[in-house]
Design a protein around this motif. Structure first.
Motif, PDB file in Angstrom:
ATOM      1  N   UNK A  21      77.158  18.678  -7.538  1.00  0.00           N
ATOM      2  CA  UNK A  21      76.453  20.096  -7.178  1.00  0.00           C
ATOM      3  C   UNK A  21      75.243  19.217  -6.361  1.00  0.00           C
ATOM      4  N   UNK A  22      74.875  17.734  -6.506  1.00  0.00           N
ATOM      5  CA  UNK A  22      73.874  17.468  -5.494  1.00  0.00           C
ATOM      6  C   UNK A  22      74.349  17.521  -4.190  1.00  0.00           C
ATOM      7  N   UNK A  23      75.707  17.017  -4.080  1.00  0.00           N
ATOM      8  CA  UNK A  23      76.250  17.172  -2.826  1.00  0.00           C
ATOM      9  C   UNK A  23      76.147  18.419  -2.135  1.00  0.00           C
ATOM     10  N   UNK A  24      76.354  19.291  -2.780  1.00  0.00           N
ATOM     11  CA  UNK A  24      76.402  20.780  -2.187  1.00  0.00           C
ATOM     12  C   UNK A  24      74.830  21.158  -1.898  1.00  0.00           C
ATOM     13  N   UNK A  59      64.598  17.022 -22.557  1.00  0.00           N
ATOM     14  CA  UNK A  59      65.390  16.935 -21.311  1.00  0.00           C
ATOM     15  C   UNK A  59      65.169  18.497 -20.496  1.00  0.00           C
ATOM     16  N   UNK A  60      65.409  18.538 -19.046  1.00  0.00           N
ATOM     17  CA  UNK A  60      65.438  19.826 -18.553  1.00  0.00           C
ATOM     18  C   UNK A  60      66.894  19.543 -17.952  1.00  0.00           C
ATOM     19  N   UNK A  61      67.163  20.746 -17.214  1.00  0.00           N
ATOM     20  CA  UNK A  61      68.743  20.933 -16.569  1.00  0.00           C
ATOM     21  C   UNK A  61      68.518  20.601 -15.097  1.00  0.00           C
ATOM     22  N   UNK A  67      65.894  23.867  -8.387  1.00  0.00           N
ATOM     23  CA  UNK A  67      65.144  24.900  -8.125  1.00  0.00           C
ATOM     24  C   UNK A  67      63.846  24.444  -7.632  1.00  0.00           C
ATOM     25  N   UNK A  68      62.999  23.535  -8.288  1.00  0.00           N
ATOM     26  CA  UNK A  68      61.967  23.124  -8.049  1.00  0.00           C
ATOM     27  C   UNK A  68      61.736  21.903  -6.784  1.00  0.00           C
ATOM     28  N   UNK A  69      62.903  21.326  -6.276  1.00  0.00           N
ATOM     29  CA  UNK A  69      63.050  20.584  -5.043  1.00  0.00           C
ATOM     30  C   UNK A  69      62.886  21.828  -4.093  1.00  0.00           C
ATOM     31  N   UNK A  70      63.612  22.864  -4.185  1.00  0.00           N
ATOM     32  CA  UNK A  70      63.745  23.804  -3.072  1.00  0.00           C
ATOM     33  C   UNK A  70      62.425  24.583  -2.669  1.00  0.00           C
ATOM     34  N   UNK A  71      61.747  24.939  -4.218  1.00  0.00           N
ATOM     35  CA  UNK A  71      60.667  25.807  -4.042  1.00  0.00           C
ATOM     36  C   UNK A  71      59.417  24.877  -3.914  1.00  0.00           C
ATOM     37  N   UNK A  72      59.009  23.576  -4.351  1.00  0.00           N
ATOM     38  CA  UNK A  72      58.015  23.102  -4.427  1.00  0.00           C
ATOM     39  C   UNK A  72      58.111  21.717  -3.664  1.00  0.00           C
ATOM     40  N   UNK A  73      59.167  20.991  -3.554  1.00  0.00           N
ATOM     41  CA  UNK A  73      59.110  19.646  -2.880  1.00  0.00           C
ATOM     42  C   UNK A  73      59.345  19.958  -1.380  1.00  0.00           C
TER      43      UNK A  73
END
Lengths: 489, 489
Positions: A21-24, A59-61, A67-73
């Motif tokens: 998933x991270x690769x994609x 824990x979170x998914x 999603x947070x990386x995309x929207x916030x980071x």
């Protein structure tokens, strides 16, 4: 969350699933990288408003996090890998470098001593020997003699460790009490890391001679100026001990005259360090190798594979002529690290060549870069960027409102918008405004310097995705913004 | 190689394809990790015989490289992530930490100043505040006050930067000439990184007081011994300036008495540094938080998230009470890095809190560890290892041929095989032989130390894949090898 689905600290199949998933996610990032403003446009403190003020208990998914990386980071990221990034010096990511980082993180060894992973130490030695050959460095920089190469994190650490080795070497000769009398020499164009290293090492700040340069030498250090400074200091009872020359200074890629400086260093028994952090990469091309002619007299040589050599940050390569000086300054030998290979002097323990004890398996990524691109691939990479910079220089020269202010030797063009003749600040505010105006578009990111009191724009080509169209677009933005600025005066 | 298939420096779809292959390679590595000897069994120089002596001119395929990793590199790897790894201290890889490393390598930013990626700086500040709360650190370690947290590469760098801050702070007060009179204090169990930091900083080696400890204090520093040393030094005209206390020493996880030491530091105006590199992780559990009681008097506090906190190497967390001391020692402000946010003091520029200029986006992995496992997940992780270590301790106690030689506080058990009463070396050779004998099986890896002249075996539980069966198997090997050794005498 069900027991079955909870993420374990480590588990081969869970790692496989999540890492795919991270690769994609990362591949998609590169696919869309031109959609982001190159220079982040957020305001200070933006992120604190978006994130909670405590770590979660449960824990979170991964999807939540992505999603947070995309929207916030990502809005707070300045995109060093964007093809529209022309700031500072480049910091190349590459497919090979990225894969090497992945593998290193996957193995997650801590290679302070040979025994903690012999392959980490030995691959580093081998790859640094390969590069000593590719750069045609003198024989004594190879591991087979008294010297050798080592991967440091950054050029700052490289210059610090050799400064320490030089300091301790001279103090062993003249006595510890001479510390306040040691004098260091470099040009005023030398990277600020050198002065910081001196501060750390306890060198008297008043005896750090940053010798003045100007346009008459294209901002290179003058051997005459150096000789005179050394003579004066010796006459004053001081102890000259260290000279740093730069091949490709940060402001304007000036090249200090190594052969003449090396001769002076030798005569005066100074440790002679050559900092080619940025420009060293170009020396893999035969037509640029002459830039480091004179390295034969150097005690140490540094280039950053993480700048312009397709190796992900961090990976700074340091070669020394006499490794024992380094080891005498930096070795430790606590009981809990003793082992037969080390005690028998059968192996290199790179912990004794650097500041930290722990070290990552960084040679993997460098080895993968060399193998997946080959030296020919690296040469094409360098030549391509230099050609793009030459194109840009030509564009600047064609517009009489602008001026190229220093010779372009590698892939950096230094230029400025010419001020109105009556301009009170000689164009400094004008160019600073132009910089802000360009960077605020988000479509290009450039940075600045000051040479001889003049505010200068720097255009550094070097991001792996940069093509001619990106250079042309950046120039179009510069021209448009210049027009608007000049009209508003 | 066809033009179409040549690997580009960067390309989203090529990266996707190749990185998926690398994910499978790494997942397969973890799947088979128990098949490798934990401690690499290669001989010095093995790799030079397997690799060519020059970098290739032409590109090679990833498959070729991965084949070489499998056949030539992995035999030279000491498998820190193996469940049978019980050496030194652990260095945890985790799925979340690995994903964070991937993302950081993917973005490949160089976050020296806020502007070079605001998210990198701000996420670091936020996550360090989260952990200050999780560890119940005093308020002044939060970024909202005069202090704050920062990610260093290693504990070596953490202790170096605070030592420099302390050195420069006292020299500003008493004058630069006092450098040769500065005295540093710590116990003889303190990590060797401190002495190395002193050497780098130019502290007189004769004034580095490594105060003797013994079993009467379980190898913790005695406040009385410290007080006496300070009084003597002051009477001798020297200038005490720095005290390092350790929570969880490397040899035996001794815990220095922070409250009493902090009081002495305060009275004598010493910089008080607390090194909890290994044991700090345990303080995320309320039942272990008391181990750092007294940190309220500390000027700086360090723990390594890369040891036992599921965060891939490197990630060492440092909090300071007064960030201005750090910044005064380590800041640089060259023209080419100036920008409005920095010049306006609106932001943190972490370059001024550390030795190097460049820095990776390391907070990403720490943030992902905290979110994907949650504090509860980290607590379970710690408690699980401590319980496994307690199991091992119990096994050792049940075999009268062995002795537990220091209290087990966390997840390290220090023990030794008892020598024959007539043994000339008091069992030192016996235990050294036992260590070699166990490690040469490849089925477990342990290391050693020396306490009060006795050679001691260390069994550190902490690899993420370790389960009870691995601990039991290691003990079985130890028993079998001890039996064989004793029979051979």
């Amino acid at each position: 969350m069900e027991e079955e689905s909870a993420l374990r600290p480590m588990d081969a199949e869970q790692l496989r699933e999540q890492a795919h998933k991270m690769v994609d996610f990362i591949a998609d990032y590169y696919k869309t990288i031109e959609d982001f403003p190159v220079l982040s446009q957020v305001q200070p403190g933006y992120l604190g408003k978006l994130l909670p003020d405590s770590a979660p208990d449960s824990p979170e998914s991964l999807q939540n996090v992505l999603d947070d990386v995309q929207e916030k980071i990502l809005p707070g990221v300045t995109h060093w890998q964007s093809p529209n990034y022309f700031a500072y010096f480049p910091s190349n990511s590459s497919i090979a470098g990225f894969l090497g980082e992945m593998l290193s993180a996957g193995l997650n060894i801590v290679g302070f001593s040979w025994i903690t992973s012999p392959a980490a130490t030995e691959l580093e030695t081998i790859v640094l020997d390969w590069l000593a050959k590719a750069f045609q460095l003198p024989d004594y920089f190879y591991s087979s003699g008294k010297g050798g190469g080592v991967i440091q994190g950054t050029a700052s650490e490289a210059v610090l460790v050799v400064l320490l080795a030089a300091r301790d070497k001279i103090l062993r000769r003249v006595g510890r009490n001479a510390l306040p009398k040691l004098v260091m020499y470099a040009s005023d164009q030398t990277h600020s890391a050198l002065l910081k290293a001196c501060q750390i090492a306890g060198i008297n700040p008043e005896l750090c001679r940053l010798l003045k340069t100007d346009s008459s030498t294209n901002y290179a250090l003058s051997p005459d100026v150096l000789s005179e400074a050394i003579s004066n200091d010796i006459a004053g009872g001081l102890v000259p001990f260290f000279l740093c020359a730069t091949v490709g200074t940060t402001s304007s890629t000036a090249v200090d005259p190594l052969p003449a400086l090396g001769k002076i260093a030798k005569t005066n028994k100074l440790w002679f360090h050559v900092d080619a952090a940025y420009a060293g990469s170009a020396c893999v091309c035969p037509e640029y190798r002459h830039c480091i002619d004179g390295v034969e007299e150097a005690d140490s040589f540094n280039m950053n594979a993480h700048k312009w050599f397709l190796t992900n940050f961090d990976c700074s390569l340091l070669w020394v002529k006499d490794r024992s000086s380094l080891i005498q300054s930096l070795s430790t030998n606590p009981e809990f690290l003793k082992n037969k290979a080390s005690q028998g002097n059968m192996v290199i323990d790179y912990k004794d060549w650097q500041i930290p004890l722990g070290r990552r398996f960084r040679s993997l990524k460098l080895w993968m870069v060399l193998r997946l691109y080959g030296l020919d691939g690296l040469r094409s990479h360098i030549r391509n960027h230099i050609e793009l910079a030459a194109n840009f220089e030509e564009l600047v020269r064609q517009d009489t409102r602008f001026k190229v202010v220093a010779p372009r030797t590698f892939s950096l063009v230094c230029f400025r918008l010419l001020p109105h003749p009556n301009s009170a600040d000689h164009g400094n505010k004008l160019n600073s405004d132009l910089l802000d105006s360009v960077n605020s578009t988000g479509n290009a990111f450039i940075t600045h310097t000051v040479l001889s009191g003049e505010y200068i724009l720097r255009f550094a080509v070097g991001a792996p995705l940069t093509e001619r169209r990106h250079v042309n677009m950046a120039w179009q933005i510069l021209q448009d913004k210049a027009t608007a600025l000049l009209e508003s005066l």
